[in-house]
Design an enzyme around this catalytic site. Sequence first.
Site, mmCIF file in Angstrom:
data_model
loop_
_atom_site.group_PDB
_atom_site.id
_atom_site.type_symbol
_atom_site.label_atom_id
_atom_site.label_comp_id
_atom_site.label_asym_id
_atom_site.label_seq_id
_atom_site.Cartn_x
_atom_site.Cartn_y
_atom_site.Cartn_z
ATOM 1 N N LYS A 130 -13.800 -6.749 23.554
ATOM 2 C CA LYS A 130 -12.696 -7.550 23.018
ATOM 3 C C LYS A 130 -12.889 -7.783 21.517
ATOM 4 C CE LYS A 130 -11.288 -11.101 25.461
ATOM 5 N NZ LYS A 130 -9.963 -11.471 25.915
ATOM 6 N N ARG A 184 -7.154 -2.588 24.370
ATOM 7 C CA ARG A 184 -8.279 -1.719 24.761
ATOM 8 C C ARG A 184 -7.691 -0.450 25.353
ATOM 9 N NH1 ARG A 184 -9.814 -5.554 29.839
ATOM 10 N NH2 ARG A 184 -7.805 -5.240 30.779
ATOM 11 N N GLY A 192 -12.214 -11.222 34.501
ATOM 12 C CA GLY A 192 -12.264 -12.500 35.209
ATOM 13 C C GLY A 192 -13.651 -12.948 35.626
ATOM 14 N N ARG A 220 -13.737 -17.237 23.916
ATOM 15 C CA ARG A 220 -13.547 -16.226 24.955
ATOM 16 C C ARG A 220 -14.747 -15.307 25.061
ATOM 17 N NH1 ARG A 220 -7.864 -15.334 25.842
ATOM 18 N NH2 ARG A 220 -6.672 -16.704 24.487
ATOM 19 N N TYR A 252 -25.602 29.554 38.343
ATOM 20 C CA TYR A 252 -24.411 29.173 39.122
ATOM 21 C C TYR A 252 -24.707 27.983 40.021
ATOM 22 C CZ TYR A 252 -26.524 31.528 43.173
ATOM 23 O OH TYR A 252 -27.356 31.892 44.186
ATOM 24 N N CYS A 277 -27.508 25.810 46.116
ATOM 25 C CA CYS A 277 -26.536 25.858 47.208
ATOM 26 C C CYS A 277 -26.615 24.637 48.107
ATOM 27 C CB CYS A 277 -26.693 27.138 48.025
ATOM 28 S SG CYS A 277 -28.311 27.298 48.786
ATOM 29 N N HIS A 326 -24.651 16.315 60.604
ATOM 30 C CA HIS A 326 -23.980 17.569 60.923
ATOM 31 C C HIS A 326 -22.474 17.447 60.718
ATOM 32 C CE1 HIS A 326 -22.056 20.454 63.711
ATOM 33 N NE2 HIS A 326 -22.999 21.265 63.267
ATOM 34 N N SER A 338 -32.386 30.378 44.969
ATOM 35 C CA SER A 338 -31.292 29.432 45.142
ATOM 36 C C SER A 338 -31.903 28.124 45.627
ATOM 37 C CB SER A 338 -30.277 29.965 46.149
ATOM 38 O OG SER A 338 -29.273 28.996 46.337
ATOM 39 N N MET A 375 -16.262 -13.737 33.602
ATOM 40 C CA MET A 375 -16.914 -14.730 32.750
ATOM 41 C C MET A 375 -15.878 -15.738 32.243
ATOM 42 S SD MET A 375 -19.747 -12.424 30.888
ATOM 43 C CE MET A 375 -18.524 -11.293 30.317
HETATM 44 C C1 PEP Z 1 -30.498 23.088 51.607
HETATM 45 O O1 PEP Z 1 -31.482 22.754 52.232
HETATM 46 O O2 PEP Z 1 -30.149 22.563 50.534
HETATM 47 C C2 PEP Z 1 -29.617 24.145 52.119
HETATM 48 C C3 PEP Z 1 -28.608 24.596 51.412
HETATM 49 O O3 PEP Z 1 -29.856 24.573 53.383
HETATM 50 P P1 PEP Z 1 -29.392 23.795 54.708
HETATM 51 O O4 PEP Z 1 -28.529 22.661 54.273
HETATM 52 O O5 PEP Z 1 -28.677 24.779 55.525
HETATM 53 O O6 PEP Z 1 -30.695 23.363 55.260
#
Ligand code: PEP
Length: 911
Positions: A29, A352, A107, A98, A883, A863, A468, A795, A109
């Site tokens: 402010k 702001r 709101g 203020r 990636y 991954c 899962h 990976s 303070m």
């Molecule tokens: C992991 O463990 O990050 C992975 C990609 O394999 P999963 O989730 O299938 O164990």
Amino acid sequence: MAAQKTVDHKYVYDFSEGNKDLKDLLGGKGANLAEMTNLGLPVPPGFTITTEACQAYLATGREPDGLAGQIETHLESLERAMGKRLGDPQDPLLVSVRSGAKFSMPGMMETVLNVGLNDQSVVGLSAQAGGSGGQAASGGADRFAWDSYRRLIQMFGKTVCDVPGEEFEHALDQAKSAKGTHNDLDLDADDLRGLVDAYKKIFLKHTGREFPQQPREQLDLAIRAVFESWNAERAVLYRRQERIPADLGTAVNVVTMVFGNLGPDSGTGVAFTRDPASGAQGIYGDYLANAQGEDVVAGIRNTVPLQELAQLDRTSYDELLSIMARLEAHYRDLCDIEFTIERGKLWMLQTRVGKRTAAAAFVIAGQLVDEGLIDLDEALHRVNGAQLAQLMFPRFQLDHEFQPVATGIGASPGAASGTVVFTSARAVELAAEGKSVILVRRETNPDDLNGMIAAKGILTSRGGKTSHAAVVARGMGKTCVSGADDIEVNVPAKRLTVAGQTVDEGDVVSIDGTTGKVYLGEVPVRPSEVVQYFEGSLDPEHIDNALVRAVHRIMTHADGKRRLAVRTNADTGADAARARRFGAEGIGLCRTEHMFLGDRRELVERLILSRAADEREAALEALLPLQRADFVEIFREMDGLPVTVRLIDPPLHEFLPPLEQLAVNVAVAQERGEDVAKEEALLAAVRRMHEENPMLGLRGVRLGLVIPGLFAMQVRAIAEAAVSCARGGGVAKPEIMVPLVGAVQELETVRAEAEKIIAEVVGDSGVEVLIGTMIEVPRAALTAGQIAEAAQFFSFGTNDLTQMGWGFSRDDVEGAFFWRYLELGIFGISPFESIDRDGVGRLVRIAAEEGRAARPGLKLGVCGEHGGDPDSVHFFHEVGLDYVSCSPFRVPVARLEAGRAVVETDGSDSR
Ligand code: PEP
Ligand code: MG
């Protein structure tokens, strides 16, 4: 702890001395009031006491040396500028005190208005208000002055001296009922004078002292109260929630009072320079004539649209519009403002950069580019993946009255309504009849896959964000609420109970995978236009949809900027195709385990149970063409792009029926005298293969080393599928990935066998097959230099790396006790959701560095679930991966964030 400051350290800044970039010191402010002052806009004069002064006060329990003198000096110059003295009995200067922290804490303070009023100056205020020829007749002026005084005692009592607010409310109610009214405005000056007396008595009763009459004492106590409000319980809670650091402190703004309640030519309002909901251009705001700011907030009277101010006071309206345009051009963004008109004179009380919805964030960023106010780098910086993700899910239209009956974990966003079913088979049946179904289970397992595919949404009473149900649902882009533990699921009875109500199969429920809320009955759902655009069914060049056009433009820019490639985790041709439409540049993880389920289960059982080599080989031989066909489909969809296929990972006993169920079946069959030789053999195998810690047991590469021929069959299927695609004119780029490697020797053994098969199958087809490994066991990360000798790519499996790095069971802990860890601030977000940079992230960094040192140019990807998490994407960019790979629905989010990572980490050339 605030560092010791010298006596002449500067703690107070006149508005003319600050600017918008001093938020750390002056709070949001104060910094913006200073900015507006320097722009020459009409801001009531004032000064800001810094956050450093607050930090020092909170650390020592007293004002830092030098502060009182600096306040005095600034007050004097304020008095000179206004030609009035604070609390002067004839013509008092009044100020508001203020709060204003670096981050907005609406709101949370305190504020005290009308500081400087006392038994004498209230008379002076009345005389000035009535005598200056304004519209308030002297009666009205008297009323106004006494109303201001009673507000001061009320706010001061409550804020500064902890007098219970209800006591003041009660006295006000009594005054109104004595007058026979519900409306504050019906109280005249005499009534308010009486109310001031009543308020003073309440003050005395609770504090043991008279209401302070010295203006400077009022000011000092009010400043101190604002400092202390930083540590008020609600402020502490809010900060924890919003992850605002606890040691920032608040600044305090002392601002000349201007009054919007001096008659019909006065008023107060709030406005946005564009619509914060849709981003549409125009003037959005509310105005309330003859009122103060807190009346608007309290909703005492109804406001009118800002446009109506044009009829009431054209000059002020025009001035306001031109100021708003100036502010927008200056801040180069949507601004929200608060203003007051005092007898036809406009005053700006706050501005702001305004908060906005996800849709508005994209639309406004696009508009500002069109207007030449920002460039595309800056536009990219102003939106984020979380906003894009929000825009990609269908939403409930909750305008009707719907109350949730339970709240679980928002495991996979979206909104879904449908008929409740409790088994996978029933889900498939009803879906085939064209019904929308919600599959409800205590928890899901690989056997539920068909039901999950058929269902609109999945609801479980157990399990966290990496259970899962959650992982598979996210993979499919399907709505899922997991761990709704208020729901009792009774599968045999086909019934659930929740909040004392029973829901049978066939009844309808609605689940919100973003908030985790569960509703009974059908809540209407609206599909996402942004998904329709990604799916290719909306052409941004030819539709009149500002949001889709803005998303298209910003995504295109992100793609041009990013260094990280974005692949997808996909196990089926359909998922691969969808991910490709969403912009995936290959598959980073094709989990092969689902290829062993369904009607192939029998072959898997044979494979597991067979004692003789020839039986096992026969089972593998039967599986080979089925696997090959799976891979052909995927290679076709990903024609020309790399596809990382991971060899089978989960323990094989997961493909057998559960022990208890099998034991009961066998016992029952034996009782009936039936032939149970086969079931008995199965039961014996299940017992033999039972593991206490299956996640640390016979899985991943260990399976390949222990079960002869299993990996070989998969490698052959992959190579043959690639060759078949190549012969058909396609380009398959398979990358075979070995899971759960912890030692280079494991990988070398698998690789030696695989290379032989590949050489044999590939021949002169021109197909090239890479062999690499997951890095998902901490030992693999720490010996990455050795492993890289045998791997053509890495990976990172950050799900397992987090599980084993922290020692947290990924299926259990989120629902079980993470709430406590979050509450204690041990981490701000689940490490399964966003990469733990310091620990698990360090393992990734070490492995990346040592892997590349051993094998320059080693291809690196990720991954695990983190591959689609915005903050984690920035981390992977910083570490230098090639990636990220994530579920199809998160591909656009990862593309956007990978572009933002370039603009933010590597610096933007936009300014
Ligand atoms: C992991 O463990 O990050 C992975 C990609 O394999 P999963 O989730 O299938 O164990
Ligand atoms: Mg894993």
